[in-house]
Design a protein around this motif. Structure first.
Motif, short mmCIF file in Angstrom:
data_model
loop_
_atom_site.label_atom_id
_atom_site.label_comp_id
_atom_site.label_asym_id
_atom_site.label_seq_id
_atom_site.Cartn_x
_atom_site.Cartn_y
_atom_site.Cartn_z
N HIS A 178 7.48 -3.85 -15.14
CA HIS A 178 8.71 -3.08 -14.97
C HIS A 178 8.49 -1.59 -15.20
CE1 HIS A 178 11.22 -6.62 -14.47
NE2 HIS A 178 10.71 -7.15 -15.56
N GLU A 179 7.61 -1.24 -16.10
CA GLU A 179 7.30 0.17 -16.39
C GLU A 179 5.88 0.45 -15.95
OE1 GLU A 179 9.57 2.17 -17.44
OE2 GLU A 179 11.10 0.64 -17.81
N ALA A 180 5.65 0.36 -14.66
CA ALA A 180 4.29 0.44 -14.13
C ALA A 180 3.72 1.85 -14.30
CB ALA A 180 4.28 0.05 -12.66
N THR A 181 2.46 1.91 -14.72
CA THR A 181 1.69 3.14 -14.76
C THR A 181 0.85 3.23 -13.50
OG1 THR A 181 -0.15 2.07 -15.89
CG2 THR A 181 1.60 3.01 -17.27
N LEU A 202 0.83 -1.20 0.00
CA LEU A 202 0.00 0.00 0.00
C LEU A 202 0.86 1.26 0.00
CD1 LEU A 202 -2.76 1.30 0.03
CD2 LEU A 202 -2.77 1.13 2.53
N THR A 203 1.99 1.22 0.69
CA THR A 203 2.90 2.36 0.67
C THR A 203 3.42 2.62 -0.73
OG1 THR A 203 3.58 1.93 2.95
CG2 THR A 203 5.01 3.32 1.64
N LEU A 204 3.75 1.56 -1.45
CA LEU A 204 4.20 1.72 -2.84
C LEU A 204 3.10 2.30 -3.71
CD1 LEU A 204 6.22 -1.59 -3.32
CD2 LEU A 204 7.14 0.72 -3.07
N LEU A 205 1.87 1.85 -3.52
CA LEU A 205 0.75 2.40 -4.29
C LEU A 205 0.59 3.89 -4.02
CD1 LEU A 205 -1.87 2.14 -6.04
CD2 LEU A 205 -3.08 1.70 -3.88
N LEU A 206 0.60 4.27 -2.75
CA LEU A 206 0.36 5.67 -2.39
C LEU A 206 1.44 6.58 -2.96
CD1 LEU A 206 -0.68 5.24 1.36
CD2 LEU A 206 -2.17 5.79 -0.57
N GLN A 207 2.70 6.15 -2.92
CA GLN A 207 3.77 7.04 -3.36
C GLN A 207 4.07 6.92 -4.85
OE1 GLN A 207 7.19 7.73 -0.80
NE2 GLN A 207 6.29 6.44 0.79
N SER A 208 4.11 5.70 -5.36
CA SER A 208 4.47 5.52 -6.77
C SER A 208 3.24 5.57 -7.67
CB SER A 208 5.19 4.18 -6.95
OG SER A 208 6.40 4.16 -6.22
N GLY A 209 2.11 5.07 -7.18
CA GLY A 209 0.90 5.04 -8.00
C GLY A 209 0.07 6.30 -7.91
N LEU A 210 -0.06 6.86 -6.70
CA LEU A 210 -0.90 8.04 -6.50
C LEU A 210 -0.08 9.31 -6.30
CD1 LEU A 210 -3.65 6.54 -4.14
CD2 LEU A 210 -3.58 6.63 -6.65
N ASP A 211 1.25 9.20 -6.41
CA ASP A 211 2.16 10.36 -6.38
C ASP A 211 2.07 11.17 -5.09
OD1 ASP A 211 3.19 9.84 -8.93
OD2 ASP A 211 1.48 10.83 -9.88
N GLY A 252 5.29 -12.90 3.70
CA GLY A 252 4.25 -12.12 3.03
C GLY A 252 4.82 -11.05 2.12
N VAL A 253 5.84 -10.34 2.64
CA VAL A 253 6.50 -9.32 1.81
C VAL A 253 7.11 -9.96 0.57
CG1 VAL A 253 8.42 -7.68 1.75
CG2 VAL A 253 6.92 -7.76 3.74
N ALA A 254 7.72 -11.13 0.74
CA ALA A 254 8.39 -11.80 -0.39
C ALA A 254 7.39 -12.32 -1.40
CB ALA A 254 9.26 -12.94 0.13
N VAL A 255 6.40 -13.08 -0.96
CA VAL A 255 5.49 -13.77 -1.87
C VAL A 255 4.47 -12.81 -2.49
CG1 VAL A 255 3.78 -15.60 -2.10
CG2 VAL A 255 5.79 -15.94 -0.65
N ILE A 256 3.74 -12.09 -1.63
CA ILE A 256 2.72 -11.17 -2.17
C ILE A 256 3.39 -9.98 -2.84
CG2 ILE A 256 0.73 -9.74 -1.59
CD1 ILE A 256 0.04 -11.64 0.62
N GLY A 257 4.57 -9.59 -2.33
CA GLY A 257 5.33 -8.54 -3.02
C GLY A 257 5.73 -8.97 -4.42
N ALA A 258 6.08 -10.24 -4.58
CA ALA A 258 6.42 -10.75 -5.92
C ALA A 258 5.22 -10.67 -6.85
CB ALA A 258 6.92 -12.18 -5.81
N VAL A 259 4.04 -11.04 -6.35
CA VAL A 259 2.82 -10.92 -7.15
C VAL A 259 2.57 -9.47 -7.52
CG1 VAL A 259 0.31 -11.25 -7.14
CG2 VAL A 259 1.81 -13.00 -6.13
N PHE A 260 2.73 -8.58 -6.56
CA PHE A 260 2.49 -7.16 -6.78
C PHE A 260 3.37 -6.61 -7.90
CE2 PHE A 260 3.48 -2.72 -5.95
CZ PHE A 260 2.25 -2.15 -5.69
N PHE A 261 4.68 -6.88 -7.82
CA PHE A 261 5.59 -6.35 -8.83
C PHE A 261 5.37 -7.03 -10.19
CE2 PHE A 261 8.24 -5.07 -5.09
CZ PHE A 261 8.25 -3.71 -5.36
N ALA A 262 4.99 -8.31 -10.18
CA ALA A 262 4.75 -9.01 -11.44
C ALA A 262 3.55 -8.40 -12.17
CB ALA A 262 4.52 -10.49 -11.18
N VAL A 263 2.50 -8.08 -11.43
CA VAL A 263 1.30 -7.49 -12.05
C VAL A 263 1.59 -6.05 -12.47
CG1 VAL A 263 -1.09 -6.78 -11.65
CG2 VAL A 263 -0.28 -8.98 -10.77
#
Length: 494
Positions: A443-446, A305-314, A429-440
């Motif tokens: 590399h050039e996430a919008t 969620l922190t990654l979404l807030l900062q990288s996704g929602l700026d 959880g960080v490793a497994v669900i984080g892997a799913v998160f980055f895979a979805v």
């Protein structure tokens, strides 16, 4: 963490009242605060680390999950060292080591250096934190233990809030151009003060107890989990090379050899890290399952969620931290009253509270899938309020439910196993669900990609919470209202 969940008095120890429980508790909880602060603060710093030292997705997951992994790996051994050599001595050593490793984190100039420093910081925390509960258990009078444990839970909750909010503020302030480094460097002077205060106020006596160490077992368990978690963390960013599959395959024989060693050590009358007779209790098995599921969800949710807030929602680091504030405040509040709820309603309170968490996560996932990057902050904050309120009841009471059938003489090792399990599960959880998160996300996430990735990560979290909900429901077969009352357990780590 609740006023009903009290740590045990270990057989064979005297528990003379401390005349200065207030200062003692202040010193102990200061250390607990910083241990929690440093777990959550890196979530806010993740985007800054990516830009400053070019930390990729795998490195970010290792920086976050590595701390929890090392912390868990040393927890039981750290507690036994305190039993053997004295709580004050180990607390001071752990606090000084925590300050030194925080300094190393703050001066790191590459992802590799930061990862190594974070692993060392986790090990330092594993020496420091077990002594907190040990001192409360051994030296606080029985009538003061419930209040001490309630404050223990509050300190953990406040540490998680400060990690998100204060961490964001420190990064945004950019003191002396240090940026993210201040979130680690700020620990150093505080650790010096805490260690000095501990030398003055903590009881100096070593409680007589012959306890054996199990370095082989501790190393074997840690190695088996590392062989599994490291490739899960790094595999997705390197297209799953052969070494990742080899490492995961090796985890199985290492685990089997370790389990055989633990059984033989126990049969010889030693003190193994894993006490297998505990798992004969249905409530203990259920508590382990529920704790694993809960921490897999919680550790990964805070990270993604922190990654979404900062990288996704700026959002900036401070703004992102503020989003978590209502969640942390409600967690702290409900953790203080959760004991009364479970005392009156038994496991039904846990089932309902798990449902509240699932409702908040489900509403967030649905909104992310339908609105994408248009998901508004009010919706996110509202969902976090439901999640935080449920967390405050469920997490502390899981320990009470798990240990209500454990013998008094086994309560210490049982609570250590559960705490260790929680921390390993958070790293997983960080490793497994984080892997799913980055895979979805790609590399050039919008912004839309980040939102979709968070939607899938949150959906997996819903599944984990449903496991918690089902497990706590099964407790109802042999518990009723008041079943957790007087359970001899320590509070959980948030």
């Amino acid at each position: 963490m609740t006023d009903q969940l009290v740590p045990p008095t270990v057989a064979g120890r005297t528990t003379p009242p401390s005349p200065r429980t207030g200062p003692v508790l202040l010193v102990l909880l200061s250390a607990m605060f910083f241990a929690q602060f440093d777990f959550f603060v890196v979530n806010v710093a993740a985007p800054s680390l990516e830009k400053s030292i070019h930390a990729g997705p795998a490195a970010l997951e290792l920086v976050v999950g590595g701390y929890a992994f090392a912390y868990a790996a040393g927890m039981i051994t750290g507690g036994r060292l305190g039993d053997k050599y004295g709580y004050r001595r180990l607390f001071v050593i752990g606090t000084i080591a925590f300050g030194v490793t925080s300094l190393l984190c703050g001066i790191a100039v590459s992802p590799e250096q930061l990862i190594v420093a974070r692993l060392a910081q986790g090990l330092a925390g594993a020496v420091m934190v077990p002594q907190v509960l040990a001192v409360v258990t051994a030296d606080f009078p029985d009538e003061k233990k419930p209040r001490a444990m309630a404050w223990y839970g509050a300190a953990a909750g406040l540490g998680s809030i400060a990690g998100q909010v204060l961490g964001g503020a420190l990064i945004a302030a950019d003191f002396a151009g240090l940026g993210w480094r201040t979130i680690f460097l700020i620990n150093v002077p505080f650790c010096v003060v805490i260690a000095a205060a501990a030398m003055r106020v903590l009881p100096a006596r070593t409680h007589a107890r012959r306890v054996g160490l199990d370095p082989v077992g501790a190393f074997g368990v840690s190695l088996a989990l590392a062989l599994l978690l490291v490739p899960l963390t790094m595999g997705h960013s390197s297209d799953w090379p052969a070494w990742t599959w080899t490492s995961m395959a090796l985890a199985v024989p290492v685990a089997l050899v370790t389990l055989r060693w633990e059984r033989r050590l126990g049969a010889r009358g030693g003190d193994p890290v894993l006490v297998f007779p505990l798992f004969r209790s249905p409530s203990f098995r259920g508590g382990v399952v529920a704790s694993v599921a809960f921490m897999v969800y919680f550790g990964s949710f805070m990270f993604t969620l922190t990654l979404l807030l900062q990288s996704g929602l700026d959002l900036g680091p401070f703004q992102a931290g503020l989003v978590f504030s209502p969640m942390g405040i409600l967690f702290t509040a409900t953790s203080m009253i959760g004991g009364r709820l479970t005392d009156r309603w038994g496991m039904s309170a846990l089932v309902v509270s798990s449902g509240v968490i699932a409702l908040g996560l489900g509403a967030l996932a649905a909104r992310l899938f339908t609105a994408g990057s248009g998901t508004g902050l009010p919706w996110i904050v509202g969902c976090l309020c439901l999640i935080g309120a449920g967390n405050g009841v469920v997490l502390p009471a899981l320990f009470g439910a798990a240990l209500m059938r454990v013998r008094a003489q086994d309560a210490g090792i049982a609570s250590g196993i559960l705490t260790t399990t929680q921390q390993f599960a958070g790293a997983a959880g960080v490793a497994v669900i984080g892997a799913v998160f980055f895979a979805v996300a790609g590399h050039e996430a919008t912004s839309a990609g980040w939102a979709t990735a968070m939607g899938w990560a949150t959906a997996i979290s819903v599944a984990m919470v449903l496991v918690v909900m089902w497990t706590t429901w099964t407790f109802k077969r042999f518990t009723g209202p008041g079943a957790t009352r007087g359970a001899d357990v320590p509070a959980a780590h948030v």
